[in-house]
Motif scaffolding. Structure first.
Motif, PDB file in Angstrom:
ATOM      1  N   ASP A 369      -9.342  -0.505 -18.513  1.00 52.57           N
ATOM      2  CA  ASP A 369      -8.393   0.436 -17.897  1.00 52.57           C
ATOM      3  C   ASP A 369      -8.397   0.362 -16.371  1.00 52.57           C
ATOM      4  OD1 ASP A 369      -7.531   1.399 -20.363  1.00 52.57           O
ATOM      5  OD2 ASP A 369      -9.156   2.876 -20.455  1.00 52.57           O
ATOM      6  N   ASN A 370      -9.171  -0.570 -15.825  1.00 50.00           N
ATOM      7  CA  ASN A 370      -9.151  -0.742 -14.369  1.00 50.00           C
ATOM      8  C   ASN A 370      -7.743  -1.103 -13.890  1.00 50.00           C
ATOM      9  OD1 ASN A 370     -11.921  -0.326 -14.318  1.00 50.00           O
ATOM     10  ND2 ASN A 370     -12.264  -1.983 -12.856  1.00 50.00           N
ATOM     11  N   GLU A 371      -7.457  -0.792 -12.645  1.00 49.49           N
ATOM     12  CA  GLU A 371      -6.146  -1.093 -12.073  1.00 49.49           C
ATOM     13  C   GLU A 371      -6.288  -2.120 -10.951  1.00 49.49           C
ATOM     14  OE1 GLU A 371      -3.622   2.161 -11.032  1.00 49.49           O
ATOM     15  OE2 GLU A 371      -4.392   3.435 -12.664  1.00 49.49           O
ATOM     16  N   ILE A 372      -5.416  -3.134 -10.995  1.00 50.45           N
ATOM     17  CA  ILE A 372      -5.301  -4.068  -9.874  1.00 50.45           C
ATOM     18  C   ILE A 372      -4.242  -3.477  -8.949  1.00 50.45           C
ATOM     19  CG2 ILE A 372      -4.791  -6.432  -9.150  1.00 50.45           C
ATOM     20  CD1 ILE A 372      -7.219  -6.261 -10.933  1.00 50.45           C
ATOM     21  N   MET A 373      -4.609  -3.220  -7.722  1.00 52.48           N
ATOM     22  CA  MET A 373      -3.683  -2.543  -6.803  1.00 52.48           C
ATOM     23  C   MET A 373      -3.913  -3.034  -5.375  1.00 52.48           C
ATOM     24  SD  MET A 373      -5.670   1.119  -7.111  1.00 52.48           S
ATOM     25  CE  MET A 373      -4.425   2.071  -6.269  1.00 52.48           C
ATOM     26  N   THR A 374      -2.871  -2.886  -4.561  1.00 51.05           N
ATOM     27  CA  THR A 374      -2.986  -3.225  -3.135  1.00 51.05           C
ATOM     28  C   THR A 374      -2.815  -1.952  -2.320  1.00 51.05           C
ATOM     29  OG1 THR A 374      -2.053  -5.430  -3.522  1.00 51.05           O
ATOM     30  CG2 THR A 374      -2.069  -4.628  -1.250  1.00 51.05           C
ATOM     31  N   VAL A 375      -3.767  -1.702  -1.427  1.00 53.20           N
ATOM     32  CA  VAL A 375      -3.755  -0.473  -0.624  1.00 53.20           C
ATOM     33  C   VAL A 375      -3.876  -0.826   0.853  1.00 53.20           C
ATOM     34  CG1 VAL A 375      -4.693   0.995  -2.451  1.00 53.20           C
ATOM     35  CG2 VAL A 375      -6.267  -0.211  -0.923  1.00 53.20           C
ATOM     36  N   LEU A 376      -3.313   0.032   1.655  1.00 50.14           N
ATOM     37  CA  LEU A 376      -3.454  -0.098   3.104  1.00 50.14           C
ATOM     38  C   LEU A 376      -4.203   1.124   3.613  1.00 50.14           C
ATOM     39  CD1 LEU A 376      -2.767  -1.676   5.691  1.00 50.14           C
ATOM     40  CD2 LEU A 376      -0.657  -0.316   5.855  1.00 50.14           C
ATOM     41  N   ILE A 377      -5.422   0.913   4.064  1.00 47.78           N
ATOM     42  CA  ILE A 377      -6.291   2.016   4.490  1.00 47.78           C
ATOM     43  C   ILE A 377      -6.270   2.110   6.018  1.00 47.78           C
ATOM     44  CG2 ILE A 377      -8.605   2.988   4.360  1.00 47.78           C
ATOM     45  CD1 ILE A 377      -7.253   2.656   1.624  1.00 47.78           C
ATOM     46  N   PRO A 378      -5.815   3.236   6.574  1.00 49.73           N
ATOM     47  CA  PRO A 378      -5.820   3.391   8.037  1.00 49.73           C
ATOM     48  C   PRO A 378      -7.227   3.229   8.602  1.00 49.73           C
ATOM     49  CG  PRO A 378      -4.535   5.146   6.987  1.00 49.73           C
ATOM     50  CD  PRO A 378      -5.244   4.413   5.887  1.00 49.73           C
ATOM     51  N   PHE A 379      -7.280   2.765   9.844  1.00 52.07           N
ATOM     52  CA  PHE A 379      -8.584   2.508  10.459  1.00 52.07           C
ATOM     53  C   PHE A 379      -9.422   3.775  10.588  1.00 52.07           C
ATOM     54  CE2 PHE A 379      -6.232  -1.219  12.325  1.00 52.07           C
ATOM     55  CZ  PHE A 379      -6.928  -2.180  11.601  1.00 52.07           C
ATOM     56  N   ASP A 380      -8.757   4.955  10.657  1.00 52.63           N
ATOM     57  CA  ASP A 380      -9.524   6.190  10.794  1.00 52.63           C
ATOM     58  C   ASP A 380      -9.989   6.741   9.438  1.00 52.63           C
ATOM     59  OD1 ASP A 380      -7.086   6.980   9.810  1.00 52.63           O
ATOM     60  OD2 ASP A 380      -6.808   8.645  11.218  1.00 52.63           O
ATOM     61  N   GLU A 396      -8.824  -9.407  -2.232  1.00 49.59           N
ATOM     62  CA  GLU A 396      -8.271  -9.998  -0.997  1.00 49.59           C
ATOM     63  C   GLU A 396      -8.369  -8.973   0.126  1.00 49.59           C
ATOM     64  OE1 GLU A 396      -4.253 -11.256  -1.624  1.00 49.59           O
ATOM     65  OE2 GLU A 396      -4.750 -12.506  -3.375  1.00 49.59           O
ATOM     66  N   THR A 397      -8.551  -9.473   1.362  1.00 44.80           N
ATOM     67  CA  THR A 397      -8.618  -8.590   2.531  1.00 44.80           C
ATOM     68  C   THR A 397      -7.739  -9.140   3.648  1.00 44.80           C
ATOM     69  OG1 THR A 397     -10.913  -8.013   1.993  1.00 44.80           O
ATOM     70  CG2 THR A 397     -10.163  -7.507   4.220  1.00 44.80           C
ATOM     71  N   ASP A 398      -6.917  -8.262   4.238  1.00 37.01           N
ATOM     72  CA  ASP A 398      -6.111  -8.612   5.412  1.00 37.01           C
ATOM     73  C   ASP A 398      -6.182  -7.446   6.397  1.00 37.01           C
ATOM     74  OD1 ASP A 398      -4.912 -11.186   4.855  1.00 37.01           O
ATOM     75  OD2 ASP A 398      -3.781 -10.181   3.257  1.00 37.01           O
ATOM     76  N   TYR A 399      -6.113  -7.788   7.686  1.00 35.24           N
ATOM     77  CA  TYR A 399      -6.142  -6.743   8.718  1.00 35.24           C
ATOM     78  C   TYR A 399      -4.772  -6.676   9.391  1.00 35.24           C
ATOM     79  CZ  TYR A 399     -11.141  -6.963   7.931  1.00 35.24           C
ATOM     80  OH  TYR A 399     -12.389  -6.937   7.343  1.00 35.24           O
ATOM     81  N   GLU A 400      -4.169  -5.502   9.348  1.00 35.51           N
ATOM     82  CA  GLU A 400      -2.868  -5.289   9.965  1.00 35.51           C
ATOM     83  C   GLU A 400      -2.998  -4.269  11.097  1.00 35.51           C
ATOM     84  OE1 GLU A 400       0.038  -4.403   7.015  1.00 35.51           O
ATOM     85  OE2 GLU A 400      -0.264  -6.306   5.934  1.00 35.51           O
ATOM     86  N   GLU A 401      -1.902  -4.078  11.828  1.00 31.03           N
ATOM     87  CA  GLU A 401      -1.947  -3.181  12.988  1.00 31.03           C
ATOM     88  C   GLU A 401      -2.307  -1.755  12.589  1.00 31.03           C
ATOM     89  OE1 GLU A 401       1.576  -3.246  15.296  1.00 31.03           O
ATOM     90  OE2 GLU A 401       1.439  -5.382  15.798  1.00 31.03           O
ATOM     91  N   SER A 402      -1.830  -1.341  11.400  1.00 37.71           N
ATOM     92  CA  SER A 402      -2.023   0.060  11.001  1.00 37.71           C
ATOM     93  C   SER A 402      -3.262   0.292  10.136  1.00 37.71           C
ATOM     94  CB  SER A 402      -0.793   0.560  10.236  1.00 37.71           C
ATOM     95  OG  SER A 402      -0.517  -0.291   9.136  1.00 37.71           O
ATOM     96  N   GLY A 403      -3.976  -0.779   9.784  1.00 39.03           N
ATOM     97  CA  GLY A 403      -5.168  -0.574   8.973  1.00 39.03           C
ATOM     98  C   GLY A 403      -5.610  -1.808   8.208  1.00 39.03           C
ATOM     99  N   THR A 404      -6.488  -1.608   7.237  1.00 35.41           N
ATOM    100  CA  THR A 404      -7.028  -2.701   6.427  1.00 35.41           C
ATOM    101  C   THR A 404      -6.274  -2.766   5.099  1.00 35.41           C
ATOM    102  OG1 THR A 404      -9.212  -2.267   7.383  1.00 35.41           O
ATOM    103  CG2 THR A 404      -9.127  -3.662   5.427  1.00 35.41           C
ATOM    104  N   LYS A 405      -5.704  -3.922   4.818  1.00 34.56           N
ATOM    105  CA  LYS A 405      -4.955  -4.121   3.575  1.00 34.56           C
ATOM    106  C   LYS A 405      -5.862  -4.807   2.569  1.00 34.56           C
ATOM    107  CE  LYS A 405      -0.585  -6.034   1.867  1.00 34.56           C
ATOM    108  NZ  LYS A 405       0.614  -6.845   2.245  1.00 34.56           N
ATOM    109  N   LEU A 406      -6.018  -4.161   1.399  1.00 38.35           N
ATOM    110  CA  LEU A 406      -6.957  -4.658   0.393  1.00 38.35           C
ATOM    111  C   LEU A 406      -6.287  -4.778  -0.977  1.00 38.35           C
ATOM    112  CD1 LEU A 406      -9.898  -2.252   1.295  1.00 38.35           C
ATOM    113  CD2 LEU A 406      -9.796  -4.684   1.874  1.00 38.35           C
ATOM    114  N   LYS A 407      -6.502  -5.889  -1.636  1.00 38.05           N
ATOM    115  CA  LYS A 407      -6.142  -6.011  -3.050  1.00 38.05           C
ATOM    116  C   LYS A 407      -7.440  -5.804  -3.833  1.00 38.05           C
ATOM    117  CE  LYS A 407      -3.977  -9.004  -6.509  1.00 38.05           C
ATOM    118  NZ  LYS A 407      -3.378 -10.346  -6.787  1.00 38.05           N
ATOM    119  N   ILE A 408      -7.422  -4.799  -4.705  1.00 36.63           N
ATOM    120  CA  ILE A 408      -8.675  -4.407  -5.352  1.00 36.63           C
ATOM    121  C   ILE A 408      -8.524  -4.273  -6.863  1.00 36.63           C
ATOM    122  CG2 ILE A 408      -9.509  -3.216  -3.293  1.00 36.63           C
ATOM    123  CD1 ILE A 408      -8.729  -0.570  -4.622  1.00 36.63           C
ATOM    124  N   ASP A 409      -9.646  -4.385  -7.521  1.00 34.67           N
ATOM    125  CA  ASP A 409      -9.774  -4.106  -8.966  1.00 34.67           C
ATOM    126  C   ASP A 409     -10.602  -2.829  -9.044  1.00 34.67           C
ATOM    127  OD1 ASP A 409     -10.382  -3.975 -11.640  1.00 34.67           O
ATOM    128  OD2 ASP A 409     -11.191  -6.003 -11.815  1.00 34.67           O
TER     129      ASP A 409
END
Length: 423
Positions: A369-380, A396-409
């Protein structure tokens, strides 16, 4: 953690005996009885059986068989008879008189083994309560023996009645005290279980017949993930090597975690006093997300052992939980392993390839029942990144201007907390 029990206590020779009844595999229960007496530092020198439609009310066996016990006892010097069923106080008393032997029934034997194995305070209290409940209806028979030794008489009978009532009150009071202590322990354990449930970590319980390899399986999984030796649970090639449920947190390389419990083993005709007493201990199985029933595939009675396990689980209210049938000791049975088909896994708990495949099976079941999802977490919101690192698998991990973008299980409980950050 491997240890050995003391072998300083001398082994006692006994006879084991049973009645061939309908709908019972006597070979299975008698071979089990032989293993039980061995676990109690005894040795079965004779396996004596009788065909009867039903046990007799007076002796359990027929009169002729009781006389045979006496003849064989005198010839071989064996003084203890272990019977493959729970006997009434009257049957024990009459059979002892007819055979000239001390009689121990199956329930008394199992209680004696449990008493010698109990280590934790909870297990000791559970066994004490079961023993007291077993003794309660047998007080009159015990008193009758004392009356016979003292010569009988009306005065003695009156004193005996008074003594029985006194003993009954003492036992009932002790049972009530133990129940209160166990209820308090149950509350504490329930609180711990609720805290574990809130963590969202799935739980897996190893269940099965005693000596099927549950503890060896747990220790193998602990070694696989690099757990220290002090986390290992007791394992030994004997019936009821441990009575305590052990719970260990297992974290895999991909950060996925489970709580794995190793429960007390089962045996056929497990005394109802013990089934009731160990209901609290076995609550780990009742609360599990997945049960792994460990089966000794090298034992010719494996199918009967599966039935014994499932009957016992049903008796303690463990139903409707997904189960994997894990056929252990394939190396001793000379069959191919590891193999997995449907819900049946054949393996050896001492084989690393087997354990790795078992990990994969567990993951596919408890993390489905785990979910594969992509989230953008603000730096604060760094605490959310810490939560993801601890509780989820980052793909997966990417860094954008507004925060950390993560693809997670992520487990569902974590995914729910991250709904506002999905991109």
């Amino acid at each position: 953690m491997k240890e050995t029990y003391s072998t300083e206590i001398p082994v006692i020779d006994v006879f084991i005996a049973g009645i061939e009844k309908q709908r019972e595999n006597l070979d299975y229960t008698m071979s089990e009885l032989a293993a039980l007496v061995e676990a109690n530092n005894m040795h079965a020198v004779e396996d004596i059986r009788q065909k009867l439609d039903r046990p007799t009310a007076a002796l359990y066996f027929g009169k002729g068989k009781a006389e045979e016990f006496k003849t064989e006892s005198e010839a071989q010097g064996v003084k203890i008879l272990v019977v493959n069923d729970e006997l009434s106080p009257t049957q024990i008393r009459n059979l002892e008189a007819a055979s000239g032997m001390e009689v121990m029934d199956r329930t008394g034997l199992i209680l004696a083994i449990f008493a010698s194995r109990a280590q934790s305070r909870e297990a000791k209290l559970q066994v004490q309560m079961a023993q007291l409940q077993y003794q309660l209806p047998r007080l009159r028979g015990m008193q009758d023996k004392l009356d016979q030794q003292s010569g009988g008489g009306l005065a003695n009978r009156g004193a005996g009645e008074t003594k029985i009532e006194l003993d009954r009150r003492v036992i009932e009071n002790r049972i009530n005290h133990i129940k209160k202590d166990l209820a308090e322990m149950d509350k504490e354990e329930s609180t711990r279980r609720k805290q574990r449930d809130k963590s969202g970590i799935p739980t897996v319980a190893l269940v099965g017949y005693t000596n099927s390899g549950k503890s060896t399986t747990m220790n193998g999984l602990l070694r696989l993930i690099g757990q220290d030796d002090d986390k290992q649970v007791f394992e030994k090639n004997m019936l009821f090597a441990t009575l305590d449920t052990s719970v260990r947190n297992i974290q895999f390389e991909d950060k996925k975690q489970i709580l794995l419990s190793d429960t007390v083993g089962f045996v056929s005709k497990l005394p109802h006093q013990l089934v009731k007493a160990f209901r609290t201990t076995l609550a780990e199985a009742a609360q599990a997300d997945l049960l792994i029933q460990v089966i000794d595939v090298a034992d010719k009675h494996a199918e009967e052992m599966i039935q014994t396990t499932e009957d016992t689980l049903k008796a303690i209210g463990v139903e409707n939980i997904p189960m994997i049938y894990a056929y252990n000791k394939a190396d001793l049975a000379n069959i191919d392993y590891p193999t997995f088909s449907d819900d049946k896994f054949t393996y050896s708990a001492r084989d690393e390839k087997s354990l790795n495949q078992l990990v994969d099976i567990i993951k596919k079941n408890v993390f489905k029942d785990n979910e594969i999802m992509t989230v953008l977490i603000p730096f604060d919101k760094g605490q959310l990144v810490d939560l993801i690192n601890e509780k989820a698998t980052i793909l997966e991990t990417d860094y954008e201007e507004s925060g950390t973008k993560l693809k997670i299980d992520a487990p569902k409980i974590i995914a729910n907390q991250l709904q506002d950050y999905i991109v």
